[in-house]
Design a protein around this motif. Structure first.
Motif, PDB file in Angstrom:
ATOM      1  N   THR A 150       0.603  -1.130   0.441  1.00  0.00           N
ATOM      2  CA  THR A 150       0.094   0.167  -0.084  1.00  0.00           C
ATOM      3  C   THR A 150       0.332   1.143  -0.111  1.00  0.00           C
ATOM      4  N   ASN A 204      -4.830  -4.017  -0.675  1.00  0.00           N
ATOM      5  CA  ASN A 204      -3.909  -3.026  -0.687  1.00  0.00           C
ATOM      6  C   ASN A 204      -4.268  -2.165  -1.326  1.00  0.00           C
ATOM      7  N   LYS A 246      -6.737   0.655  -1.131  1.00  0.00           N
ATOM      8  CA  LYS A 246      -6.782   1.557   0.224  1.00  0.00           C
ATOM      9  C   LYS A 246      -6.098   2.316  -0.252  1.00  0.00           C
ATOM     10  N   ASP A 266      -7.790   4.529  -2.365  1.00  0.00           N
ATOM     11  CA  ASP A 266      -8.699   5.280  -1.387  1.00  0.00           C
ATOM     12  C   ASP A 266      -7.909   6.284  -1.120  1.00  0.00           C
ATOM     13  N   ASN A 267      -6.411   6.315  -0.852  1.00  0.00           N
ATOM     14  CA  ASN A 267      -5.661   7.545   0.073  1.00  0.00           C
ATOM     15  C   ASN A 267      -5.547   8.486  -0.579  1.00  0.00           C
TER      16      ASN A 267
END
Length: 401
Positions: free
Chosen positions: A109, A144, A147, A150-151
């Motif tokens: 990630t 992963n 995520k 999305d960040n």
């Protein structure tokens, strides 16, 4: 969504001719308003507008798109690692991945976020990322990466390919692909069905049916350059023609076999690909293999590019710049005139050009998504020829930098 007004924005407005030859790209300074992630207006410049952000004469172009990359498995953001000596071809690399992926997943990630930041710095705000789906990673690599995306969603967008890097049946990835197809992915992937799985039709039938069942596209890695590579291309064309919903939703990545065919075969296959609406995603290889991209364009085949691997166990050559890929294409095919250089820009932008072939401005216009770069160049031809530096990136109206 961001709201802003930019002044002193340099935009392409047309072509200048010497007889029938295009010798220069005309430009002008404009004021561009952005609201709710869209371009609201493009109006004559207002240099004295104190509320506007001064673009200082930088050229505005559509933001770039990297349409073949592996964000989920990268060394980028960690220590430098060159490629190690490897044997056994792709199957040897599968064995290597089975050993190293469990440790890579622990930091994937964070590394994906660092890689996204590199792409952004080069003017890219959107990517098509292949993500490993196989018995070693199962669905963890996908989770992963989701995520990380999305960040980074305020400044970056992506579409995902469920990628059976270790073969559909060679390592029994099929159950995991079926599960991934029900998740937030956009394409069903594949890799060298003959050399990995040992059967073209069995693997391609599974891939096509999975895409049809879940309303997904297809993006197939095809490295094979011999008879099996050609048969795979021909079989995919057949399956897409039998299932028209897959037209314009199906792509072959790499497709190196096209570079090995005689000119007449290249023409014939390119025409079939164009008629079937199957695109080619090429990393623009050079040296011993030159892809027939001009022939593909001739037959209206969609051609896109990407960096593939930036730095990982496969290779370490990626710069993160699709503008550089466009420069390489221009050099390979002798696209050196103002007009031909300007046309090359579509490789980096996902087929968006500021001017059409007649020099009529078609971008930006009100209602367009506000995905733009500001670049230190006088026109797109110069930007490609010199790989001009990107000074600012705006994604869906949000100023990334």
């Amino acid at each position: 969504m961001g709201t802003c007004i930019l002044k002193n924005v340099l935009l392409e407005t047309g072509f200048e001719y010497d007889g029938d030859e295009i010798i220069r790209t005309k430009t002008g300074l404009f004021c561009v308003a952005i609201e709710d992630g869209k371009i609201k207006s493009v109006i004559p410049n207002k240099p004295k507008d104190v509320d506007a952000i001064d673009a200082k004469g930088l050229l505005m172009l559509p933001a770039f798109k990297d349409m073949h990359i592996h964000l989920d498995k990268t060394f980028y953001g960690g220590d430098w690692q060159a490629v190690k000596h490897r044997t056994g071809g792709v199957k040897g690399m599968i064995e290597l991945e089975q050993q190293i992926l469990p440790d890579m997943l622990k930091t994937s990630t964070d590394h994906a976020e660092k890689l996204i930041e590199l792409l952004q710095s080069k003017g890219t705000s959107y990517a098509r990322s292949h993500v490993n789906i196989e018995p070693t990673s199962k669905l963890q690599s996908l989770k992963n990466l989701q995520k990380a995306l999305d960040n980074k969603k305020k400044g970056f967008g992506a579409e995902l390919v469920a990628f059976p890097q270790h073969g559909v049946f060679y390592t029994n990835s099929a159950p995991y692909l079926k599960e991934a197809a029900q998740m937030d992915i956009d394409f069903i992937g594949g890799v060298d069905p003959y050399s990995i799985d040992g059967a073209i039709e069995k693997t391609m039938d599974f891939t096509v049916q999975l895409a049809l069942d879940h309303n997904k596209g297809i993006d197939l890695h095809l490295h094979e350059t011999g008879e099996s590579g050609l048969k795979t291309v021909e079989y995919l064309i057949k399956k897409v023609n039998e299932n028209p919903t897959l037209k314009n939703e199906t792509f072959i990545s790499h497709a190196f076999v096209l570079g090995r065919l005689e000119a007449a075969q290249q023409e014939a296959i390119a025409a079939q690909l164009g008629n079937a609406g199957i695109g080619i995603v090429s990393t623009i290889p050079f040296g011993r293999l030159i892809m027939p991209i001009p022939t593909l364009y001739k037959h209206n085949v969609t051609v896109m590019t990407g960096n593939d691997s930036i730095i990982d166990h496969w290779n370490t050559w990626g710069s993160g710049s699709v503008l550089q890929k466009t420069n390489v294409m221009a050099q390979l095919y002798g696209y050196a005139t103002e007009f031909k250089l300007s046309r090359c820009l579509k490789l980096a932008t996902g087929n968006i050009l500021p001017l059409n072939d007649n020099g009529i401005q078609q971008w930006p216009k009100a209602g367009d998504t506000a995905n733009v770069v500001l670049i230190d160049a006088s026109c797109s031809a110069e930007a490609i020829s010199r790989i001009s530096p990107v000074k600012s990136l705006i994604h869906q109206g949000n100023i990334v930098f």
